[in-house]
Design an enzyme around this catalytic site. Structure first.
Site, mmCIF file in Angstrom:
data_model
loop_
_atom_site.group_PDB
_atom_site.id
_atom_site.type_symbol
_atom_site.label_atom_id
_atom_site.label_comp_id
_atom_site.label_asym_id
_atom_site.label_seq_id
_atom_site.Cartn_x
_atom_site.Cartn_y
_atom_site.Cartn_z
ATOM 1 N N TYR A 17 0.816 -1.223 0.000
ATOM 2 C CA TYR A 17 0.000 0.000 0.000
ATOM 3 C C TYR A 17 0.848 1.271 0.000
ATOM 4 O O TYR A 17 0.309 2.370 -0.072
ATOM 5 C CB TYR A 17 -0.938 0.017 1.205
ATOM 6 C CG TYR A 17 -1.958 -1.099 1.176
ATOM 7 C CD1 TYR A 17 -3.005 -1.091 0.259
ATOM 8 C CD2 TYR A 17 -1.866 -2.170 2.055
ATOM 9 C CE1 TYR A 17 -3.937 -2.114 0.215
ATOM 10 C CE2 TYR A 17 -2.798 -3.204 2.021
ATOM 11 C CZ TYR A 17 -3.825 -3.166 1.101
ATOM 12 O OH TYR A 17 -4.738 -4.182 1.056
ATOM 13 N N HIS A 22 -4.560 6.227 -1.337
ATOM 14 C CA HIS A 22 -5.228 6.168 -0.032
ATOM 15 C C HIS A 22 -4.269 6.508 1.111
ATOM 16 O O HIS A 22 -4.708 6.785 2.223
ATOM 17 C CB HIS A 22 -5.804 4.766 0.169
ATOM 18 C CG HIS A 22 -7.182 4.733 0.756
ATOM 19 N ND1 HIS A 22 -8.006 5.836 0.852
ATOM 20 C CD2 HIS A 22 -7.897 3.701 1.296
ATOM 21 C CE1 HIS A 22 -9.163 5.479 1.413
ATOM 22 N NE2 HIS A 22 -9.114 4.198 1.692
ATOM 23 N N TYR A 68 -5.653 -1.374 9.508
ATOM 24 C CA TYR A 68 -6.141 -1.040 8.174
ATOM 25 C C TYR A 68 -7.032 0.191 8.277
ATOM 26 O O TYR A 68 -7.506 0.564 9.357
ATOM 27 C CB TYR A 68 -6.853 -2.235 7.530
ATOM 28 C CG TYR A 68 -5.856 -3.232 7.014
ATOM 29 C CD1 TYR A 68 -5.243 -3.041 5.780
ATOM 30 C CD2 TYR A 68 -5.478 -4.322 7.791
ATOM 31 C CE1 TYR A 68 -4.287 -3.929 5.313
ATOM 32 C CE2 TYR A 68 -4.518 -5.219 7.330
ATOM 33 C CZ TYR A 68 -3.929 -5.011 6.095
ATOM 34 O OH TYR A 68 -2.972 -5.880 5.646
ATOM 35 N N ASN A 70 -10.038 1.046 7.708
ATOM 36 C CA ASN A 70 -11.367 1.028 8.327
ATOM 37 C C ASN A 70 -11.332 0.782 9.833
ATOM 38 O O ASN A 70 -12.374 0.756 10.470
ATOM 39 C CB ASN A 70 -12.279 0.002 7.632
ATOM 40 C CG ASN A 70 -11.767 -1.414 7.750
ATOM 41 O OD1 ASN A 70 -10.653 -1.641 8.206
ATOM 42 N ND2 ASN A 70 -12.572 -2.370 7.327
ATOM 43 N N ASN A 116 -13.767 5.555 4.889
ATOM 44 C CA ASN A 116 -13.851 4.578 5.974
ATOM 45 C C ASN A 116 -12.966 4.906 7.168
ATOM 46 O O ASN A 116 -13.308 4.578 8.304
ATOM 47 C CB ASN A 116 -13.526 3.172 5.452
ATOM 48 C CG ASN A 116 -14.637 2.627 4.581
ATOM 49 O OD1 ASN A 116 -15.806 2.965 4.770
ATOM 50 N ND2 ASN A 116 -14.281 1.801 3.614
#
Length: 196
Positions: A17, A22, A68, A70, A116
């Site tokens: 990631y 994001h 993560y 969320n 989120n």
């Protein structure tokens, strides 16, 4: 004027990631850490990478959750509750689909806008949403069904350069942010737009 005591950068953990759209918020906090010569270290108690520096005689903490996206609120609430940091003393940096790359804006309060990370932070702070946000534009793929792949993808170099410029603009107003001088910070930041 409410001075900031905690700056949070949202993202997802792990090399897969790294540098994705994001993770724009995490990238901002990494740059703050560099500018303040802060070493971010894993602290399992707060579910994240944590650091701190002194600004005009008071401690300012940095946090990149290693949960993560969320579950970001778990990390933010753990640190904020331990140090008795109020929501209005928190700045959360995050990616923003509804603004083009190269634009950064500050705001206080509001909903989660489908993000989120913000949704979980609001929930974990007892439905208090009056923390400050640094919204880093990443643009929108054009259709809701494309959003997940888009935010978890890496931006092309030209787009990443625009994001980097918007982070530079936000770093330029860090003194005003830390002082809680939001009106001046917004006026300066909102007049900037990155160029290719």
């Amino acid at each position: 004027m409410t001075a900031v005591q905690l700056i949070v950068g949202l993202g997802n953990p792990g090399p897969e990631y790294d540098q994705t759209r994001h993770n724009a918020g995490a990238l901002f906090v990494e740059r703050v850490a560099e500018s303040q010569r802060v070493n971010l270290a894993v602290d399992r108690k707060y579910f994240g990478l944590v650091g701190k520096f002194n600004h005009q005689g008071r401690e300012v903490r940095l946090l990149i959750p290693t949960t993560y996206m969320n579950r970001s609120g778990q990390s933010v609430a753990a640190l904020a509750n331990f140090f008795k940091i109020k929501p209005e003393e928190i700045l959360v940096a995050h990616d923003e689909l509804d603004m083009p790359p190269g634009v950064a804006k500050l705001k206080q309060g509001g909903g989660h806008g489908g993000h989120n990370g913000l949704r979980d932070i609001i929930s974990q702070l007892g439905n208090q949403n009056n923390f400050h946000r640094l919204r880093l534009g990443i643009g929108h793929p054009g259709h809701a069904s494309l959003v997940s792949g888009y935010v978890l993808g890496r931006a092309p170099r030209s787009e990443q350069e625009l994001l980097d410029q918007s982070i530079d603009f936000a770093l330029d107003v860090l003194p005003e942010i830390l002082a809680g001088d939001w009106t001046v910070a917004m006026r300066k930041l909102h007049s900037q737009k990155a160029t290719k």
